[in-house]
Design a protein around this motif. Structure first.
Motif, PDB file in Angstrom:
ATOM      1  N   SER A 430       0.815  -1.225   0.000  1.00  0.00           N
ATOM      2  CA  SER A 430       0.000   0.000   0.000  1.00  0.00           C
ATOM      3  C   SER A 430       0.845   1.269   0.000  1.00  0.00           C
ATOM      4  O   SER A 430       0.421   2.297  -0.515  1.00  0.00           O
ATOM      5  N   GLY A 431       2.010   1.213   0.612  1.00  0.00           N
ATOM      6  CA  GLY A 431       2.876   2.395   0.631  1.00  0.00           C
ATOM      7  C   GLY A 431       2.157   3.627   1.165  1.00  0.00           C
ATOM      8  O   GLY A 431       1.270   3.526   2.022  1.00  0.00           O
ATOM      9  N   SER A 472       8.257  -2.615  -1.988  1.00  0.00           N
ATOM     10  CA  SER A 472       7.703  -2.229  -0.686  1.00  0.00           C
ATOM     11  C   SER A 472       7.974  -0.742  -0.468  1.00  0.00           C
ATOM     12  O   SER A 472       8.964  -0.210  -0.967  1.00  0.00           O
ATOM     13  N   GLY A 473       7.111  -0.113   0.318  1.00  0.00           N
ATOM     14  CA  GLY A 473       7.269   1.323   0.562  1.00  0.00           C
ATOM     15  C   GLY A 473       8.176   1.654   1.732  1.00  0.00           C
ATOM     16  O   GLY A 473       8.386   2.818   2.055  1.00  0.00           O
ATOM     17  N   ASN A 476       9.909  -2.888   5.555  1.00  0.00           N
ATOM     18  CA  ASN A 476       9.149  -3.958   6.199  1.00  0.00           C
ATOM     19  C   ASN A 476       8.673  -5.121   5.324  1.00  0.00           C
ATOM     20  O   ASN A 476       8.052  -6.051   5.817  1.00  0.00           O
TER      21      ASN A 476
HETATM   22  S1  SF4 Z   1       6.196  -2.619   3.445  1.00  0.00           S
HETATM   23 FE1  SF4 Z   1       6.210  -0.792   4.708  1.00  0.00          FE
HETATM   24  S2  SF4 Z   1       5.085   0.702   3.467  1.00  0.00           S
HETATM   25 FE2  SF4 Z   1       4.590  -1.291   2.632  1.00  0.00          FE
HETATM   26  S3  SF4 Z   1       2.703  -1.842   3.689  1.00  0.00           S
HETATM   27 FE3  SF4 Z   1       4.418  -2.781   4.837  1.00  0.00          FE
HETATM   28  S4  SF4 Z   1       4.879  -1.324   6.428  1.00  0.00           S
HETATM   29 FE4  SF4 Z   1       3.657  -0.243   4.910  1.00  0.00          FE
END
Ligand code: SF4
Lengths: 613, 318
Positions: A430-431, A472-473, A476
């Protein structure tokens, strides 16, 4: 041999149902309970932290920098959804969310930007169709995943779905999974390629020994700020030991897991700290205790329901002979051929195919969901959809002769994009569209990557077919960037007084059982240069590759410093990519200081994460 | 003298008793009487209406059976607010055409009264309005009628498409009725303008409701507004959900029945018109429509709240 859907359906009616028994995961009283808790919270009668824990336990995340809105995560055990469920989600999204739904990388469906006061209404609607959000977030056992190929995969030894469903059922609302040190993930696979079994706390692959059913079980895998690949517990775990093994693992984690340090409390850290061999012994010992002490009552809560009532379909002998795959497909081929080539795979059942619906980073509108539900009813003999970790839908049991009609229908609803099974189908979490922890707009970037690569015809290039792109944003890993051929996670870079959105690029990861490994960080790339760098990598690869070598194979060779030609190792490729990835000062290239979806200068803003809560 | 007629919802088989007089002229309903009636209707979902002479007091939402009865008795004016082309293709029997655009092109109260007169609507005549746009256009027209003093106005419970799909009677002749005279009694209590909206900021008993869709609301809205998107208000078969559901939505938001609510939407007060009636149905008594809505607010350069820290538009699948 069965010729047509109709025939199959007819037989089903006589012999019992081919459609898997519909599980009811929902519980009406939880919706009222949620509504009441929101009221108490609003009246100041419930502390922030208590409410937060409760909210997460019931599947509602706080939205990005706006705790008065929620992202509702709908659990979809084994990823299986009925047409009625798709339709209900469409309606609920229109009424209370933003008119679209979002497939996550763990087979959940997410509804974004729902007002906290309306969450209970969404839950009410979900219960009507047997769905739940219970334990979709928080320190619980999350959605139990099962490979979307389970039951149709030509390479599986048996269908893991009934086991996946039984475990999900056993653990849902089970006291033992309510307050773990941290979230807990279970993934079932079908064969050694699908199902992401090595990046879960417990990963299971169906196996047969002397005709006896069982599993290869992997423990302690998982992606995140620090990632690990799961360890094989033992050579073979019989199906009788499935429940006790899962219970033993969860109990050990519950007892020994770190409850203080939020950043290091997933089970993989525990395994890492204790050491695998010791942990392995502990699990086996705990399993023996569980087996001896667990009550009949508890055992009976675990019921594997097979549905053997249908007429088994003839097993296909030639799996890979989709009529069209062998011919040469190019961007000038007609749309149907291109789609067939990149979105359709044969099943182990002769004459049946699984088709994939290409979504953009998992997004689908309510009206598309409704049309898809109709299509599933009409054309899929099992009449369910499975959502996939690639954020697409798999519709299975489509009869050979129906494929053109299905394509035509998909065209009419804007869901006939090719490329679902290729490098073009980029994954994006979702970022910044909704996540508190996000630094960059990974969601939009994944869509832009998909659009551009489809325009470039990367989907029809067989050299690129097996490679993946995942974004990924933040570090995580919800976008699973570490198991991508080319992965990216978002961050911020400061040049003088300006911040720029950047991604760390990783090479060479994959989520397979047999050779599963994590990607290696290569270099940082400005957000607005990610697409350019992907194009450049493909260009370099094309110049360098040896005859039948695919992109993922070549990348593997480079990260192992095994290249021949001009690019021998990671340093070589870094040097060649640097002109594309450079980040000049703000004055020289202002665009690089903006993220996708924004026309203002980038600032990294985050709030307290709830993944960890 | 007066008989209270109780029509249950369209599926029930309550017997109807009418007391009908052929001439509308002698009608005189006391305002106190009307008021009483209002109280009743806001507290009750059932279609209570009252026959006095030829006059039936309509509820907020008119169910299909009631409308069909009224049509048979020639006891109501049915107003179709779709485009004239659509009206010509077919409409509910006896309906007259009043496209919303015509009404909006000059919506001074005097002009609206003139419109009522050309449509053959006299002061106490029951009026039922329908559209094919989930009730929003009908709601805006109904509100306008009530604003100029035509209290006895009701929304048809469903859209024209629903009506047609049920196989109910339609006709395609162009209906005209003899002109009437209609008085002008502005009902200020249901009207709000920008100045009024500004004056209620920070007043906890007055709630501003934005009925646009979620993403539009997140992007920008009037300070202190709460969002009740119009998409929440109806379902496939009804322009408005059941009273129980609507009540629950309002209660979940902590809005009490005695709050004053002002609804607004993007530009001309259609979506917020529907919200106006939804909230009325939910039992809120004091509701106003800021008919010129957010467009007017922005044109006047008034302050707004924007939320730019998330890229929520990128979640849209289109
Ligand atoms: S990777 Fe980071 S930005 Fe993406 S949904 Fe998971 S916690 Fe949020």
């Amino acid at each position: 041999m069965l010729k047509k859907n109709e025939e199959l359906t007819k037989i089903n009616h006589e012999q019992g149902s081919f459609v898997k028994p519909k599980e009811n995961w929902g519980l009406e009283k939880e919706t009222n309970n949620f509504a009441n808790k929101v009221k108490l919270y609003r009246q100041g009668k419930l502390a922030d932290d208590d409410f937060r824990r409760f909210r997460l336990q019931h599947g509602a995340y706080g939205s990005r920098l706006r705790p008065d809105y929620s992202m509702i995560r709908i659990k979809v055990p084994s990823g299986e959804m009925t047409p009625e469920q798709l339709e209900k989600i469409a309606t609920l999204s229109e009424a209370f969310s933003i008119g679209s739904a979002h497939v996550s990388t763990r087979q959940n469906i997410q509804l974004h930007w729902v007002q906290l006061e309306d969450v209970s209404e969404v839950m009410r609607g979900l219960v009507e169709v047997g769905l739940t959000t219970r334990e979709a977030c928080g320190n619980t056992v999350r959605n139990v995943m099962c490979s979307h190929f389970a039951g149709v995969c030509p390479n599986e030894v048996f269908d893991a779905t009934p086991y996946s469903t039984a475990i999900a059922k056993f653990l849902l609302r089970n006291p033992m999974s309510q307050n773990l040190p941290r979230k807990f993930k279970i993934n079932f696979g079908c064969c050694n390629k699908h199902g992401l079994v090595r990046i879960a706390d417990i990963g299971l692959v169906p196996d047969l020994r002397d005709g006896k059913k069982g599993f290869r079980i992997y423990l302690g895998g998982g992606l995140g700020a620090a990632s690990f690949i799961g360890h094989l517990l033992e050579d073979f775990t019989s199906e009788e030991q499935l429940l006790s093994t899962c219970m033993a693992t969860i109990r050990l984690f519950d007892r020994l897991g770190n409850r203080d340090n939020m950043a290091r409390n997933r089970m993989r850290y525990l395994v890492n700290e204790i050491g695998w061999e010791k942990f392995q012994k502990m699990v086996l010992k705990e399993r023996a205790i569980v087996a001896m002490t667990v009550s009949e009552f508890t055992k009976n809560l675990y019921q594997v329901n097979f549905d053997d009532s249908y007429v088994p379909l003839k097993k296909s002998t030639k799996f890979n002979n989709l009529p069209i795959v062998e011919t040469n497909i190019s961007t000038t081929s007609n749309g149907y051929d291109r789609w067939l080539h990149t979105n359709v795979v044969p099943q182990k059942q002769e004459n049946y195919f699984t088709i994939f619906i290409t979504l953009g980073a998992g997004d689908i509108t309510s009206s598309q969901l409704r049309s898809l539900a109709l299509l599933i009813r009409k054309f899929s003999s099992e009449s369910v959809a499975r959502n996939t970790p690639q954020q697409n839908f798999a519709i299975r049991y489509i009869y050979n002769n129906d494929l053109p009609a299905v394509y035509k229908k998909l065209m009419a609803i804007g869901l006939a994009n090719p490329g679902a099974l290729t490098i073009t189908s980029a994954v994006g979490c979702s970022g910044t569209t909704s996540c508190n922890l996000a630094i960059t707009n990974s969601h939009r970037l994944a869509k832009e990557v998909q659009r551009t690569l489809l325009e470039l015809g990367f989907d029809v290039d067989n050299d690129l077919r097996n490679s993946t792109i995942k974004i990924s944003g933040c570090p995580n890993s919800c976008g699973q960037h570490e198991i991508a051929t080319i992965g990216f996670f978002g961050g911020a870079a400061r040049i003088e007084n300006s911040m720029a959105p950047v991604y760390t690029m990783l090479f060479g990861g994959n989520g397979y059982e047999d050779e599963g490994k994590l990607g290696k960080a290569i270099m940082r790339v400005p957000a607005k240069r990610v697409i350019d760098v992907i194009k450049k990598i493909v260009e370099l690869y094309k110049n360098e590759k040896s005859s039948s070598e695919t992109l993922d194979m070549w990348i593997d060779r480079i990260i192992n410093n095994n290249g021949n030609g001009n690019i021998k190792n990671m340093d070589d490729i870094k040097t060649l990519l640097t002109p594309v990835t450079q980040l000049p000062p703000f004055e020289e290239d202002q665009e690089l200081y903006q993220d996708y979806g924004n026309d203002i200068k980038f600032v990294a803003k985050t709030a307290r994460g709830e993944c960890a809560a | 003298m007066c008989s209270l007629i109780n029509l249950k919802n369209n599926k029930s088989k309550t017997k109807l008793k009418y007391n009908i007089q052929s001439k509308p002229k002698n009608v005189n309903v006391k305002s106190s009487n009307l008021k009483q009636q209002n109280q009743k209707q806001t507290n009750n979902t059932k279609t209570h209406f009252k026959g006095k002479g030829t006059i039936y007091k309509l509820p907020i939402v008119c169910d299909v059976e009631t409308l069909r009865t009224l049509i048979r008795k020639k006891a109501a004016r049915v107003v179709d607010v779709r485009r004239i082309e659509d009206y010509k293709k077919g409409h509910i029997p006896t309906a007259v055409s009043l496209p919303l655009a015509n009404l909006l092109s000059n919506d001074s109260p005097e002009q609206i009264v003139k419109l009522l007169e050309t449509l053959g609507i006299y002061d106490e005549m029951p009026v039922v309005v329908y559209d094919d746009t989930f009730g929003a256009l009908a709601a805006r027209v109904a509100w306008t009628f009530q604003y100029v003093g035509h209290e006895n106005t009701s929304l048809l419970e469903m859209t024209y498409t629903n009506w047609k799909n049920l196989g109910l009677e339609i006709e395609n002749r162009i209906n005209k009725f003899p002109e009437t005279t209609h008085s002008l009694k502005l009902n200020h209590s249901i009207y709000a303008d920008a100045t009024y909206v500004e004056s209620i900021q920070n007043n906890p008993d007055k709630v501003l409701v934005d009925s646009r869709e979620r993403l539009n609301f997140l992007s920008e809205h009037i300070p202190s507004a709460k969002n009740i998107p119009y998409t929440m208000l109806g379902n496939n078969n009804h322009i408005l959900r059941s009273v129980d559901e609507l009540k629950r939505f309002v209660e979940n938001r902590g809005i009490t029945q005695d709050s004053e609510i002002i609804t607004y939407c993007g530009s001309v007060g259609t979506l917020s018109g529907l919200a106006f009636y939804a909230l009325k149905l939910a039992g809120i008594k004091n509701i106003k429509l800021y008919s010129k809505s957010f467009k007017d607010w922005k044109a006047l350069g008034k302050p707004k709240i924007e939320f730019k820290d998330a890229n929520y538009w990128d979640l849209s699948a289109e």
